[in-house]
Design a protein around this motif. Structure first.
Motif, PDB file in Angstrom:
ATOM      1  N   VAL A 179      44.146  40.055  50.368  1.00 31.30           N
ATOM      2  CA  VAL A 179      43.013  40.516  49.637  1.00 31.30           C
ATOM      3  C   VAL A 179      42.151  39.334  49.082  1.00 31.30           C
ATOM      4  CG1 VAL A 179      44.078  42.636  49.542  1.00 31.30           C
ATOM      5  CG2 VAL A 179      44.003  41.105  47.722  1.00 31.30           C
ATOM      6  N   VAL A 180      40.891  39.946  48.864  1.00 31.42           N
ATOM      7  CA  VAL A 180      39.843  39.243  48.375  1.00 31.42           C
ATOM      8  C   VAL A 180      39.129  39.822  47.338  1.00 31.42           C
ATOM      9  CG1 VAL A 180      37.865  37.547  48.988  1.00 31.42           C
ATOM     10  CG2 VAL A 180      39.614  37.761  50.665  1.00 31.42           C
ATOM     11  N   PRO A 181      38.993  39.609  46.073  1.00 30.60           N
ATOM     12  CA  PRO A 181      38.511  40.390  45.026  1.00 30.60           C
ATOM     13  C   PRO A 181      36.998  40.084  45.292  1.00 30.60           C
ATOM     14  CG  PRO A 181      39.689  38.496  44.065  1.00 30.60           C
ATOM     15  CD  PRO A 181      40.062  38.518  45.405  1.00 30.60           C
ATOM     16  N   SER A 182      35.962  41.357  45.046  1.00 34.39           N
ATOM     17  CA  SER A 182      34.694  41.209  45.289  1.00 34.39           C
ATOM     18  C   SER A 182      34.002  40.972  43.885  1.00 34.39           C
ATOM     19  CB  SER A 182      34.225  42.439  45.822  1.00 34.39           C
ATOM     20  OG  SER A 182      32.806  42.544  45.990  1.00 34.39           O
ATOM     21  N   ARG A 183      33.338  39.886  43.776  1.00 35.96           N
ATOM     22  CA  ARG A 183      32.686  39.917  42.456  1.00 35.96           C
ATOM     23  C   ARG A 183      31.444  40.687  42.198  1.00 35.96           C
ATOM     24  NH1 ARG A 183      27.881  36.725  41.284  1.00 35.96           N
ATOM     25  NH2 ARG A 183      28.024  36.281  43.633  1.00 35.96           N
ATOM     26  N   MET A 184      30.515  41.024  43.339  1.00 31.97           N
ATOM     27  CA  MET A 184      29.386  42.051  43.393  1.00 31.97           C
ATOM     28  C   MET A 184      29.730  43.235  43.366  1.00 31.97           C
ATOM     29  SD  MET A 184      26.817  39.923  45.925  1.00 31.97           S
ATOM     30  CE  MET A 184      25.566  40.977  45.650  1.00 31.97           C
ATOM     31  N   ASN A 185      31.072  43.740  43.797  1.00 28.18           N
ATOM     32  CA  ASN A 185      31.405  45.000  43.736  1.00 28.18           C
ATOM     33  C   ASN A 185      32.628  45.048  42.808  1.00 28.18           C
ATOM     34  OD1 ASN A 185      29.830  46.365  45.934  1.00 28.18           O
ATOM     35  ND2 ASN A 185      30.376  44.377  46.722  1.00 28.18           N
ATOM     36  N   TYR A 190      38.118  43.046  49.392  1.00 28.07           N
ATOM     37  CA  TYR A 190      38.034  42.798  50.671  1.00 28.07           C
ATOM     38  C   TYR A 190      39.583  42.798  51.237  1.00 28.07           C
ATOM     39  CZ  TYR A 190      32.894  41.977  50.382  1.00 28.07           C
ATOM     40  OH  TYR A 190      31.791  41.670  49.874  1.00 28.07           O
ATOM     41  N   ALA A 191      39.651  42.788  52.511  1.00 32.40           N
ATOM     42  CA  ALA A 191      41.161  42.420  53.143  1.00 32.40           C
ATOM     43  C   ALA A 191      40.648  41.502  54.198  1.00 32.40           C
ATOM     44  CB  ALA A 191      41.920  43.697  53.630  1.00 32.40           C
ATOM     45  N   LEU A 192      41.608  40.461  54.390  1.00 32.19           N
ATOM     46  CA  LEU A 192      41.476  39.845  55.609  1.00 32.19           C
ATOM     47  C   LEU A 192      41.937  40.457  56.645  1.00 32.19           C
ATOM     48  CD1 LEU A 192      42.111  36.084  53.965  1.00 32.19           C
ATOM     49  CD2 LEU A 192      39.846  37.188  54.412  1.00 32.19           C
TER      50      LEU A 192
ATOM     51  N   ASP B 177      33.413  30.348  45.289  1.00 33.13           N
ATOM     52  CA  ASP B 177      34.343  30.429  46.226  1.00 33.13           C
ATOM     53  C   ASP B 177      34.786  31.939  46.374  1.00 33.13           C
ATOM     54  OD1 ASP B 177      34.596  27.800  47.638  1.00 33.13           O
ATOM     55  OD2 ASP B 177      36.088  27.499  45.711  1.00 33.13           O
ATOM     56  N   PHE B 178      35.041  32.416  47.349  1.00 30.99           N
ATOM     57  CA  PHE B 178      35.713  33.782  47.627  1.00 30.99           C
ATOM     58  C   PHE B 178      37.372  33.121  47.553  1.00 30.99           C
ATOM     59  CE2 PHE B 178      32.243  35.591  49.777  1.00 30.99           C
ATOM     60  CZ  PHE B 178      32.211  36.839  49.159  1.00 30.99           C
ATOM     61  N   VAL B 179      38.116  33.825  46.747  1.00 25.71           N
ATOM     62  CA  VAL B 179      39.322  33.463  46.786  1.00 25.71           C
ATOM     63  C   VAL B 179      40.572  34.613  46.998  1.00 25.71           C
ATOM     64  CG1 VAL B 179      38.941  32.009  44.749  1.00 25.71           C
ATOM     65  CG2 VAL B 179      39.714  34.174  44.180  1.00 25.71           C
ATOM     66  N   TYR B 190      44.191  30.856  47.267  1.00 19.70           N
ATOM     67  CA  TYR B 190      43.637  30.254  48.247  1.00 19.70           C
ATOM     68  C   TYR B 190      42.174  30.306  47.972  1.00 19.70           C
ATOM     69  CZ  TYR B 190      48.134  30.503  50.935  1.00 19.70           C
ATOM     70  OH  TYR B 190      49.396  30.639  51.271  1.00 19.70           O
ATOM     71  N   ALA B 191      41.237  29.675  48.647  1.00 20.52           N
ATOM     72  CA  ALA B 191      39.895  29.975  48.760  1.00 20.52           C
ATOM     73  C   ALA B 191      39.696  29.881  50.166  1.00 20.52           C
ATOM     74  CB  ALA B 191      38.993  28.877  47.865  1.00 20.52           C
ATOM     75  N   LEU B 192      38.488  30.837  50.488  1.00 20.69           N
ATOM     76  CA  LEU B 192      37.908  30.805  51.874  1.00 20.69           C
ATOM     77  C   LEU B 192      36.860  29.746  51.910  1.00 20.69           C
ATOM     78  CD1 LEU B 192      37.422  34.733  52.557  1.00 20.69           C
ATOM     79  CD2 LEU B 192      39.526  33.258  53.169  1.00 20.69           C
ATOM     80  N   PRO B 193      36.877  28.839  52.941  1.00 20.18           N
ATOM     81  CA  PRO B 193      35.816  27.750  53.161  1.00 20.18           C
ATOM     82  C   PRO B 193      34.508  28.191  53.077  1.00 20.18           C
ATOM     83  CG  PRO B 193      36.995  28.178  55.050  1.00 20.18           C
ATOM     84  CD  PRO B 193      37.472  29.145  54.201  1.00 20.18           C
TER      85      PRO B 193
END
Lengths: 590, 590
Positions: A179-185, A190-192, B177-179, B190-193
């Motif tokens: 998963v990817v935390p959303s800063r704007m929301n 998100y999920a990959l 970065d998205f992490v 991790y970070a997304l590139p």
């Protein structure tokens, strides 16, 4: 441009040309006053020579070159007196006028040779040096070539490559999402994607007819051997097709790849095997058919003769291992220990030796008459010199153990040549698996897989035994005992989908919660469709003749999901976490 | 297969054939007892006809079809009496024997036509229906075609596509970065590139010579118009090259694309313009050279004549807008308001009208004599009928405002035809930007960009004015006023890199902390190398004749970074967060 030619380019016909090459110093050696330098780039190696009577400065520079120095060298192509037939450029060498050191190199921590002296961990840390080695260069080149051929083939078949998003929604089912935390929301994630399954089905609803994508997928699983947290998939979907159309299309793709990449003509058509046959004969849903040694059901010949182990077993099965009758007592004991390991899980191993001299020796002599043993041997289809190995238990479990044993014996006998390619479609999977513990059916693939049209009566039947024999419109592509891909025809009719949920015991509310979005999309005119996905990393490895994928990925992760070269994952700043409205709850032990 | 042909395939020469088509009902209408159905798929539209004397059941089915129903229809191809030259299949129609409804559709929330009646939000929510519309199908098809051509071109030039990882390490510099929290490595991320920059340079160190990748990149920025949090890049790098080699290679790629995708021959060679000229003449580092209307420096003709606004300005510049002398007072007032908006930021606008009758009218008549006005007009290179627009301020800032105004006037005058393609290389960027606030130099691109070889004396000079005139070995590819890509030759020598850090005031410790990993890799024989990256979404949009990228991405995010179709990002389970050792700190306001 720093060069006129690459290090793999020059031939005897170029003799007399003045050329400039650039590359890495593979090795250099002095021989009778002359200095020989092997200069390497991605395209090959060319021998450079500084003659004894060259200007002192040039000789000095040539002698100062260390391993992996980057140089630019100018001189004349001359035909060699002693040619090296092993090298493409072995007919020539370059007599140098000048050397320009473009960059020095400190001594690499391991040798840049086909067989490096570096251990796995060291090479992982310096992956950019390991990647200089020939086997890895070849691996990535084959990967590139396969991707190009796949794309051109699918393009020629009217497939469109369409990119689907990587920042998607976490789903409550299946393997774990990254998963990817959303800063704007704030407070959301998100999920990959674990695969673009939903999106490719939406693209069919959207009328794209034929879709493919070579796409990264992500699964946050505990990593088993040769699994990667990110991996690449050849993902495909087609509309207005039946199973036969999908198989034909991708048989065509595979045929093209085999021809263009390894110049192999695979069988036409590729053989097909039902899941039932695969389990019965090979104890695996991904049989390696490069060799026989098939499993035989010898229950009738072994059960009920007073040997209690067999008498209490649901199923007794055998394989006949050619030439292994010569196994010693010690070897047989070791083999027994081998099948008892948890990875196989057998309780014991029964054998019958059919010696070349016609005598028979078995570990169950006292339970069977010689005639009964002969009947077993006949059922096992064994011949002189064979070692018959027998396992028992619940049918599918015992077959699976026999399947693992068969592969082991195949390895020992050298039956599994990586240069031989035996593709296979496994078809007619059961649609459902019954689970005794939870007393319900599960979907063997996923709940959008369609039943075979000829099994629809059973599909709509209320009887458990009918449902158990419904086959799925699903298929796996298997190569040399490895599943390279699989897919299915999807359900596109609402009534059939509702029936599926009913069989699986999924309520309407639950279905809406879990799958509502795609069910809703399907209301707007979903075409009949189906597809499949191949594991691209594994396709590349097998075409390259390897079983492990790691060398076919430029920058792989290790078994802990770490990239030890860049040292990821790593800690991040508190500021970064604050911006993302998250906090780490991990307390390292003190 | 549910069909024998696609809906875009049949021609008059097929007349008499019995065919089966499958697709979506675009529309159906009754006409004198007959029913006409337009059947649509990705390939086109074919007209189906059910005759008045057809079996009642067939007529009834035909009349029951709603918009977007999915059907399979069988019949005979007949040549039409009244042909439709606008459709590829307009010479024929299918006289039907049977219709099989494969799937019904509820009524879509908007029309599936070239110009839909649905608003943007509604279409975003039902993206899978919006994607059925022709303009989007064309957009994604052009994207597919461009990707295929790029890959084949680069393959032909010995480039290898190499996939780089998506789960990498967060870097302390640049955009956010998205992490991705790591479950297996608790407390780390991790970070997304944001781009594969580091990896592509490592691939050059690893000897891959020519790399490319069509690759997703991620930037957690506040989204400006037409930015996406995930976007696709054509990422390229080459070894043993100088700037000229990179430009030639990618000029070749672009020439191929223009020819194959839109059948346009672009200028050969593509014009080049220095960054200085671009700023001076167009007020932009990405000039739209489809039209002239160049900026002129009229400082000498306007400053020092008693008009205090100009007298206190560093720079006064003009553009001459053809035919706009006819602007009314009201129009000029509106234009003045327009340039005063924060997006432009001018304090006011001075004009001179050169009327067709030879008279001149300006907003600064009282400060200048007619002769002085004539001198200004001459310097502005204006002619009869032109409207000269004048802005002043700090030089680069005023030029930038004039550049924005120039584009606006170009739009108003219809000078920016999307079917005209004017590519341009912008070169010779300054290597450094001086910042008065922090009193130091910053790298205009990034600290690995090499200076131009002929500027090395200045690069190693201690004088600020020398450093300010060092040009970078950097280049941007500009098309029609949009930067499509850019790149640079990288520094590969340790001494040059150290000098760069020195100029930027980066200490050795800081450099090691921020860039240590790549600096270390460079010690093992880094070749001279350079590359560039193109914004693939934008390349596709411009080839498609559009300025916005959203229609060229199958499933884009909105300005809040949300996918409103799948409703992502979304909340995740506490269990999921616990497994990842994270916690949300977001407290929604009550």
């Amino acid at each position: 441009m720093y060069r006129t030619h690459t290090c793999g380019q020059l031939r005897a016909s170029d003799a007399g040309k003045k050329v400039t090459l650039a590359g890495w110093v593979q090795r250099s050696r002095k021989l009778g006053g002359m200095t020989f330098i092997d200069l390497r780039d991605r395209y090959g190696i060319t021998q450079l020579v500084v003659k004894a009577d060259a200007p002192a400065e040039l000789v000095e520079t040539a002698n100062s070159l260390g391993r992996e120095f980057v140089i630019q060298a100018t001189g004349e192509v001359v035909e060699r007196e002693s040619k090296n037939a092993k090298m493409d450029t072995g007919d020539i060498e370059i007599q140098l006028d000048s050397i320009n050191i473009l960059n020095k190199s400190v001594t690499p921590p391991f040798t840049i040779e086909d067989n490096s002296d570096g251990g796995e961990d060291l090479r992982a840390k310096y992956r950019y040096l390991d990647l200089r080695r020939n086997p890895l260069q070849r691996a990535l080149k084959i990967r590139h070539n396969i991707a190009i051929e796949i794309r051109n083939y699918l393009d020629s078949q009217n497939f469109m490559e369409i990119e689907t998003p990587y920042l998607i929604k976490s789903t409550p089912e299946g393997a774990r999402d990254f998963v990817v935390p959303s800063r704007m929301n704030p407070g959301t994630f998100y999920a990959l994607p674990q695969s673009p399954q939903t999106f490719k089905q939406l693209l069919m609803v959207a009328g794209y007819d034929r879709y493919f994508q070579i796409v990264r997928c992500f699964r946050d699983e505990d990593l088993r051997a040769d699994r990667q947290p990110e991996f690449t998939q050849i993902d495909c979907e087609m509309s207005f097709v039946e199973q036969e159309d999908v198989l034909n299309t991708f048989e065509g793709m595979m045929r093209t790849l085999f021809k263009k990449i390894v110049n192999v003509d695979i069988p036409n058509p590729i053989p097909r095997m039902s899941w039932y046959d695969a389990m019965d004969k090979y104890g695996s849903d991904k049989p390696d058919i490069r060799f026989g040694m098939e499993i035989h059901d010898i229950t009738a010949q072994t059960k009920g003769f007073g040997f209690s182990v067999f008498d209490s077993a649901e199923y007794i099965g055998s394989i006949a291992v050619p030439g292994a009758a010569s196994y010693t007592r010690k070897e047989l004991d070791q083999l027994t220990e081998w099948v008892k390991r948890p990875q196989v899980g057998a309780k014991g191993l029964v054998y019958i030796k059919l010696n070349e001299d016609g005598t028979v020796k078995s570990s169950v002599d006292k339970f069977y008459t010689p005639e009964q043993i002969q009947a077993i041997v006949a059922a096992a289809e064994a011949k002189k010199g064979d070692l018959v190995l027998i396992l028992c238990g619940a049918k599918r479990k015992a077959q699976t153990m026999l399947g693992v044993l068969r592969i082991e014996m195949g390895n020992r006998l050298g039956y599994r040549d990586p240069k031989v390619f035996a593709p296979l479609w496994v078809v007619d999977f059961p649609l459902f698996e019954w689970d005794d513990e939870t007393n319900r059916f599960y979907a063997m693939h996923h709940p959008f897989t369609a039943p075979k049209p000829e099994h629809l009566d059973w599909y709509y039947s209320d009887k458990k035994e009918d449902l158990e024999r419904v086959c799925a419109n699903a298929y796996d592509f298997v190569l040399n005992g490895t599943e390279l891909g699989g897919g299915s025809i999807r359900i596109h009719e609402a009534a059939m989908q509702e029936r599926m949920f009913e069989i699986l015991g999924i309520t309407k509310e639950e279905a809406d919660y879990k799958f509502g979005f795609i069910i809703n999309a399907f209301k707007f005119g979903a075409p009949p469709h189906g597809g499949l996905a191949f594991g691209f990393d594994r396709v590349c490895a097998l075409f390259g003749g390897q079983e492990t994928i790691r060398d076919y990925i430029a920058f792989p992760k290790n078994n802990q999901g770490r990239d030890v070269m860049i040292d990821a994952p790593s800690q991040i700043d508190q500021v970064q976490m604050d911006e993302l409205f998250i906090q780490s709850t991990f307390k390292p032990e003190e």
